[in-house]
Design a protein around this motif. Structure first.
Motif, PDB file in Angstrom:
ATOM      1  N   VAL A  57      -9.369  -7.866   4.672  1.00  0.00           N
ATOM      2  CA  VAL A  57      -9.086  -6.547   4.088  1.00  0.00           C
ATOM      3  C   VAL A  57      -7.856  -5.929   4.746  1.00  0.00           C
ATOM      4  O   VAL A  57      -7.000  -5.357   4.066  1.00  0.00           O
ATOM      5  N   GLN A  58      -7.741  -6.055   6.052  1.00  0.00           N
ATOM      6  CA  GLN A  58      -6.578  -5.498   6.754  1.00  0.00           C
ATOM      7  C   GLN A  58      -5.282  -6.184   6.322  1.00  0.00           C
ATOM      8  O   GLN A  58      -4.251  -5.546   6.194  1.00  0.00           O
TER       9      GLN A  58
ATOM     10  N   ARG B 270      -5.450  -1.953   1.535  1.00  0.00           N
ATOM     11  CA  ARG B 270      -6.632  -1.225   1.096  1.00  0.00           C
ATOM     12  C   ARG B 270      -6.421  -0.469  -0.209  1.00  0.00           C
ATOM     13  O   ARG B 270      -7.359   0.047  -0.788  1.00  0.00           O
ATOM     14  N   GLU B 271      -5.194  -0.403  -0.669  1.00  0.00           N
ATOM     15  CA  GLU B 271      -4.912   0.358  -1.879  1.00  0.00           C
ATOM     16  C   GLU B 271      -5.537  -0.323  -3.097  1.00  0.00           C
ATOM     17  O   GLU B 271      -5.416  -1.533  -3.288  1.00  0.00           O
TER      18      GLU B 271
ATOM     19  N   SER C  89      -8.549  -1.085  -3.680  1.00  0.00           N
ATOM     20  CA  SER C  89      -9.547  -2.088  -3.316  1.00  0.00           C
ATOM     21  C   SER C  89     -10.948  -1.496  -3.335  1.00  0.00           C
ATOM     22  O   SER C  89     -11.139  -0.310  -3.072  1.00  0.00           O
TER      23      SER C  89
ATOM     24  N   ILE D 207     -15.237  -1.964   7.614  1.00  0.00           N
ATOM     25  CA  ILE D 207     -14.311  -1.947   6.478  1.00  0.00           C
ATOM     26  C   ILE D 207     -14.308  -0.561   5.842  1.00  0.00           C
ATOM     27  O   ILE D 207     -13.259  -0.019   5.511  1.00  0.00           O
TER      28      ILE D 207
ATOM     29  N   LEU E 122     -12.142   2.053   7.379  1.00  0.00           N
ATOM     30  CA  LEU E 122     -10.718   1.997   7.033  1.00  0.00           C
ATOM     31  C   LEU E 122     -10.408   2.854   5.808  1.00  0.00           C
ATOM     32  O   LEU E 122      -9.249   2.996   5.427  1.00  0.00           O
TER      33      LEU E 122
ATOM     34  N   VAL F 174     -11.849   2.144   2.767  1.00  0.00           N
ATOM     35  CA  VAL F 174     -12.071   1.315   1.586  1.00  0.00           C
ATOM     36  C   VAL F 174     -13.422   1.686   0.970  1.00  0.00           C
ATOM     37  O   VAL F 174     -14.426   1.750   1.671  1.00  0.00           O
TER      38      VAL F 174
END
Length: 173
Positions: free
Chosen positions: A50-51, A55-56, A58, A74, A77, A79
């Motif tokens: 994911v990193q 994250r846009e 997602s 996650i 972050l 998300v």
């Protein structure tokens, strides 16, 4: 260990600080909780992906979320998260962990996922004592000498569950 002995001890919860700045309540009498307490993490593979991906736009879908050792870092972050956890006790701890980490973009569904044939039914969830992460809808599948803890759970498909949440590719929670 579970192959050679009868594990009958109950849950023993401990708060663990993860390197991702999240804190989780885990059962140290269960393999996932024990390893998370010992290592300060469970498995960072999904977090790393994911990193790297960004994250846009997602949404992270966790099937078998347990207490949140994968999805909570996650979610921290920013998300949006959808978690499927058929075990009612674990789903409750997962919700506590989400709340303790101030996650607001999380949906926890207390649902087991299966094929269309088993959808919209209730089935027995078989959870090996000391290894709830290896739970299954299949009876007598575990190699553990201990009996499986059996709890009834609702069964759906991934498609039906996401439709219930009104999620479509490209839409955010």
């Amino acid at each position: 260990l579970r192959h050679f002995s009868h594990m009958n001890s109950g849950a023993f919860y401990k708060s663990v600080q993860f390197p991702s700045k999240t804190k989780l309540l885990v059962d140290i009498n269960d393999i996932i909780g024990f390893r998370a307490a010992l290592n300060g993490k469970w498995d960072n593979t999904c977090l790393n992906v994911v990193q790297k991906m960004g994250r846009e736009n997602s949404i992270f879908i966790d099937i078998g979320g347990n207490v949140g050792t994968t999805c909570i870092p996650i979610g921290a972050l920013g998300v949006p998260i959808v978690v499927f956890e058929p075990n009612k006790e674990l789903a409750g701890i997962l919700l506590q962990n989400a709340s303790a980490n101030n996650l607001t973009r999380i949906n926890v569904l207390n649902v087991a996922l299966s094929d269309l044939k088993n959808a919209n039914t209730y089935m027995m969830l078989n959870s090996p004592i000391g290894n709830t992460g290896a739970s299954s809808l299949l009876a007598n599948w575990s190699l553990s000498k201990s009996n499986n803890k059996k709890t009834e759970c609702y069964v759906s498909t991934l498609d039906k569950s996401l439709k219930f949440l009104n999620l479509h590719i490209g839409n955010k929670l």
